[in-house]
Design a protein around this motif. Structure first.
Motif, PDB file in Angstrom:
ATOM      1  N   ASP A   3       7.352   4.148  39.997  1.00 26.31           N
ATOM      2  CA  ASP A   3       7.189   4.677  41.353  1.00 26.31           C
ATOM      3  C   ASP A   3       5.975   5.599  41.482  1.00 26.31           C
ATOM      4  OD1 ASP A   3       9.334   3.317  42.387  1.00 26.31           O
ATOM      5  OD2 ASP A   3      10.760   4.954  42.113  1.00 26.31           O
ATOM      6  N   ILE A   4       5.827   6.521  40.550  1.00 29.12           N
ATOM      7  CA  ILE A   4       4.718   7.471  40.659  1.00 29.12           C
ATOM      8  C   ILE A   4       3.364   6.781  40.501  1.00 29.12           C
ATOM      9  CG2 ILE A   4       3.616   9.470  39.563  1.00 29.12           C
ATOM     10  CD1 ILE A   4       6.389  10.675  39.197  1.00 29.12           C
ATOM     11  N   PRO A   5       3.160   5.930  39.475  1.00 28.47           N
ATOM     12  CA  PRO A   5       1.866   5.219  39.400  1.00 28.47           C
ATOM     13  C   PRO A   5       1.576   4.362  40.631  1.00 28.47           C
ATOM     14  CG  PRO A   5       3.002   5.087  37.305  1.00 28.47           C
ATOM     15  CD  PRO A   5       3.978   5.675  38.286  1.00 28.47           C
ATOM     16  N   GLU A   6       2.608   3.707  41.180  1.00 25.18           N
ATOM     17  CA  GLU A   6       2.390   2.901  42.380  1.00 25.18           C
ATOM     18  C   GLU A   6       1.997   3.778  43.571  1.00 25.18           C
ATOM     19  OE1 GLU A   6       5.849   0.521  43.057  1.00 25.18           O
ATOM     20  OE2 GLU A   6       5.294  -0.967  41.538  1.00 25.18           O
ATOM     21  N   GLY A   7       2.605   4.961  43.666  1.00 25.18           N
ATOM     22  CA  GLY A   7       2.243   5.880  44.736  1.00 25.18           C
ATOM     23  C   GLY A   7       0.806   6.372  44.605  1.00 25.18           C
TER      24      GLY A   7
END
Length: 227
Positions: free
Chosen positions: A74-78
């Motif tokens: 989730d964080i890398p995609e954000g």
């Protein structure tokens, strides 16, 4: 440096307030504003926060107690969706000796006794990386307390905290203390309060040690950027 604290998110107002309080405490320690984002349930998202930051490098601290799906996906995609080109992501808050000290403090202030059977209650995960982190934290807490700590989850299924508490009582435990391994109030914390234990500790987010750990994550990343 633009500090961003990324948490899970909850529909419970007190839980959202806990994350806000944590960010404010860390802002005071760093003497600069810490922005907050959430990967689920509510916003703003990491992409929204990062895309709106002033010019300069950003540092993201995952407000998670293990490195599972939210940290690795989730964080890398954000970050990618934000278009921000200069983002450093620090390790999650656990496993760490600092978080184990916070867990021990919460147990002591809640009335834990050395003779109690202790359960470390996490949210639950199917991610093997997060599961490994949780087992490590459980072992570290066992070493700190000087007795075996059982790992359990707030979600129903294998190793549900209520089942683990019941099993310990069948083995002869007179008292069972559940150490909440949750950062903020929410559905999972509510489930811990009804698990049948004699002691259930509060969430960890308002403990001063958590703010110090988050601030340390930001400072370490800032030094790395400067180098």
């Amino acid at each position: 440096m633009n500090p961003v604290l990324v948490a899970h998110g909850t529909r419970k107002g007190s839980g959202v307030a806990m994350i806000g309080d944590l960010a404010e405490r860390v802002s005071g320690l760093l003497n600069r504003r810490v922005h907050t984002a959430f990967v689920d349930v509510l916003g703003p998202t990491p992409a929204e926060v990062l895309s709106g930051l002033p010019y300069g490098p950003a540092v993201v601290v995952p407000a998670f107690l293990s490195s599972g799906y939210h940290v690795h996906k989730d964080i890398p995609e954000g970050i990618a969706a934000s278009g921000h080109l200069d983002v450093t992501v620090t390790p999650a808050l656990g496993p760490s000796t600092a978080m184990v000290r916070v867990l021990a403090d919460r147990l002591i202030e809640s009335g834990w006794r050395p003779s109690d059977s202790v359960v470390l209650a996490a949210a639950g995960t199917t991610d093997p990386r997060a599961a490994s982190d949780l087992r490590r934290t459980c072992a570290m807490l066992s070493a700190t307390l000087g007795s075996r700590v059982e790992l359990a989850f707030a979600i129903s299924g294998t190793h549900w905290v209520g089942d683990v508490v019941a099993r310990l009582r069948k083995r002869g435990a007179e008292r069972v203390a559940v150490a909440s391994y949750l950062l903020a109030d929410g559905l999972f914390q509510d489930r811990l309060y009804t698990c049948g234990a004699d002691v259930v500790t509060d969430p960890l987010g308002r403990h001063p040690g958590v703010a110090r750990l988050v601030a340390h994550r930001f400072r370490t990343a800032r030094l790395s950027i400067a180098a």
